[in-house]
Motif scaffolding. Structure first.
Motif, short mmCIF file in Angstrom:
data_model
loop_
_atom_site.label_atom_id
_atom_site.label_comp_id
_atom_site.label_asym_id
_atom_site.label_seq_id
_atom_site.Cartn_x
_atom_site.Cartn_y
_atom_site.Cartn_z
N SER A 70 0.83 -1.21 0.00
CA SER A 70 0.00 0.00 0.00
C SER A 70 0.86 1.26 0.00
CB SER A 70 -0.98 0.00 1.17
OG SER A 70 -0.32 0.29 2.38
N LEU A 71 1.95 1.26 0.73
CA LEU A 71 2.81 2.44 0.79
C LEU A 71 3.57 2.64 -0.53
CD1 LEU A 71 3.65 4.78 2.50
CD2 LEU A 71 5.45 3.38 3.47
N ALA A 72 4.08 1.57 -1.12
CA ALA A 72 4.80 1.70 -2.39
C ALA A 72 3.85 2.07 -3.52
CB ALA A 72 5.52 0.40 -2.72
N GLY A 73 2.61 1.57 -3.47
CA GLY A 73 1.65 1.85 -4.52
C GLY A 73 0.95 3.20 -4.38
N GLN A 74 0.70 3.64 -3.15
CA GLN A 74 0.01 4.91 -2.89
C GLN A 74 0.70 5.65 -1.74
OE1 GLN A 74 -2.86 6.32 -4.32
NE2 GLN A 74 -2.57 4.78 -5.90
N PRO A 75 1.92 6.14 -1.93
CA PRO A 75 2.66 6.74 -0.82
C PRO A 75 2.01 8.00 -0.26
CG PRO A 75 3.81 7.09 -2.89
CD PRO A 75 2.67 6.16 -3.18
N PHE A 76 1.30 8.77 -1.09
CA PHE A 76 0.67 10.00 -0.62
C PHE A 76 -0.71 9.74 -0.03
CE2 PHE A 76 3.48 11.42 -4.06
CZ PHE A 76 4.19 12.41 -3.42
N GLY A 77 -1.22 8.53 -0.15
CA GLY A 77 -2.62 8.31 0.15
C GLY A 77 -3.36 8.86 -1.06
N ASN A 174 6.80 -0.66 -7.98
CA ASN A 174 6.70 0.68 -7.40
C ASN A 174 7.70 0.80 -6.25
OD1 ASN A 174 4.23 1.65 -8.84
ND2 ASN A 174 3.35 -0.14 -7.82
N TYR A 175 8.35 1.97 -6.17
CA TYR A 175 9.34 2.17 -5.11
C TYR A 175 9.21 3.54 -4.48
CZ TYR A 175 11.78 -2.00 -6.66
OH TYR A 175 12.10 -3.29 -6.97
N VAL A 176 9.54 3.60 -3.21
CA VAL A 176 9.65 4.86 -2.48
C VAL A 176 10.99 4.80 -1.75
CG1 VAL A 176 8.67 6.32 -0.68
CG2 VAL A 176 7.14 5.02 -2.17
N SER A 177 11.86 5.77 -2.03
CA SER A 177 13.16 5.85 -1.36
C SER A 177 13.09 6.97 -0.34
CB SER A 177 14.27 6.11 -2.36
OG SER A 177 14.34 5.07 -3.30
N VAL A 178 13.45 6.67 0.90
CA VAL A 178 13.36 7.63 1.99
C VAL A 178 14.76 7.89 2.52
CG1 VAL A 178 12.27 8.09 4.22
CG2 VAL A 178 11.13 6.60 2.58
N ILE A 179 15.12 9.17 2.66
CA ILE A 179 16.45 9.53 3.16
C ILE A 179 16.29 10.23 4.50
CG2 ILE A 179 18.53 10.89 2.71
CD1 ILE A 179 17.89 10.57 -0.29
#
Length: 195
Positions: A70-77, A174-179
């Motif tokens: 869910s987070l990788a597919g819809q990170p912003f909500g 789908n990916y989300v990279s967080v620094i």
């Protein structure tokens, strides 16, 4: 006859190997290095007083990889849209034509939109705009606050001990990279999959 062919090729390979070894050893004799005596080394180092000492290499970046569909597919909500961003002061800074891979002769557009330090790239087709890439460094807008809230709950255990968290979905599309910097969320790069 076949046995004779294999035997002659084996002899040729062995002769070639021996020839290569002799050539390499002969070349190695010319490249010998002579070592300076310790007293000359010290004198050479003192002769260069302004030479900077190379700092130690920084510690290796720690990366934690998570799977969260869910987070990788819809990170912003609720994902920000081009009209919403433009209504809140965003600017389109680039437009680039892009050939549609599924509709013959159709040319779509890649839009680059900047909003309060954040950068969004949208794929604009006649029927809709699709988020293609986003880099978020300012978490003050509503979409930034939603993103930070969702990431903090997902990355809570990894945040204090890591520099980067890479979140992907099960299909690895789908990916989300967080620094993180000093344990605080610093930047997020959203990479949704588009066909």
């Amino acid at each position: 006859m076949l046995a004779a062919l294999f035997l002659s090729s084996a002899k040729a390979a062995s002769a070639t190997s021996l020839y290569a070894a002799v050539l390499l050893s002969a070349c190695g004799m010319d490249t010998e290095r002579t070592e300076l005596p310790a007293s000359r080394k010290a004198a050479a180092q003192q002769a260069r007083p302004g030479r900077a000492v190379r700092p130690a290499a920084p510690a290796a970046t720690r990366i934690v990889r998570l799977t969260n569909d869910s987070l990788a597919g819809q990170p912003f909500g609720e994902e920000p849209t081009v009209p919403e961003l433009l209504a809140s002061g965003a600017k389109v800074v680039a437009r680039r034509p892009y050939k549609n891979l599924h509709e013959a002769g159709q040319i779509d557009t890649i839009l680059l939109v900047r909003h309060q330090g954040n950068v969004f790239e949208f794929y604009r087709a006649p029927e809709k705009d699709l988020l293609r890439d986003a880099t978020i460094t300012n978490f003050q807008p509503a979409y930034g606050r939603r993103l930070r809230t969702r990431l903090e709950s997902a990355c809570r255990s990894a945040a204090p001990t890591t520099d980067k968290v890479r979140i992907g979905d099960t299909e690895r599309t789908n990916y989300v990279s967080v620094i993180y910097q000093s344990g605080r969320l610093s930047a997020v790069h959203v990479e949704p999959y588009l066909d």
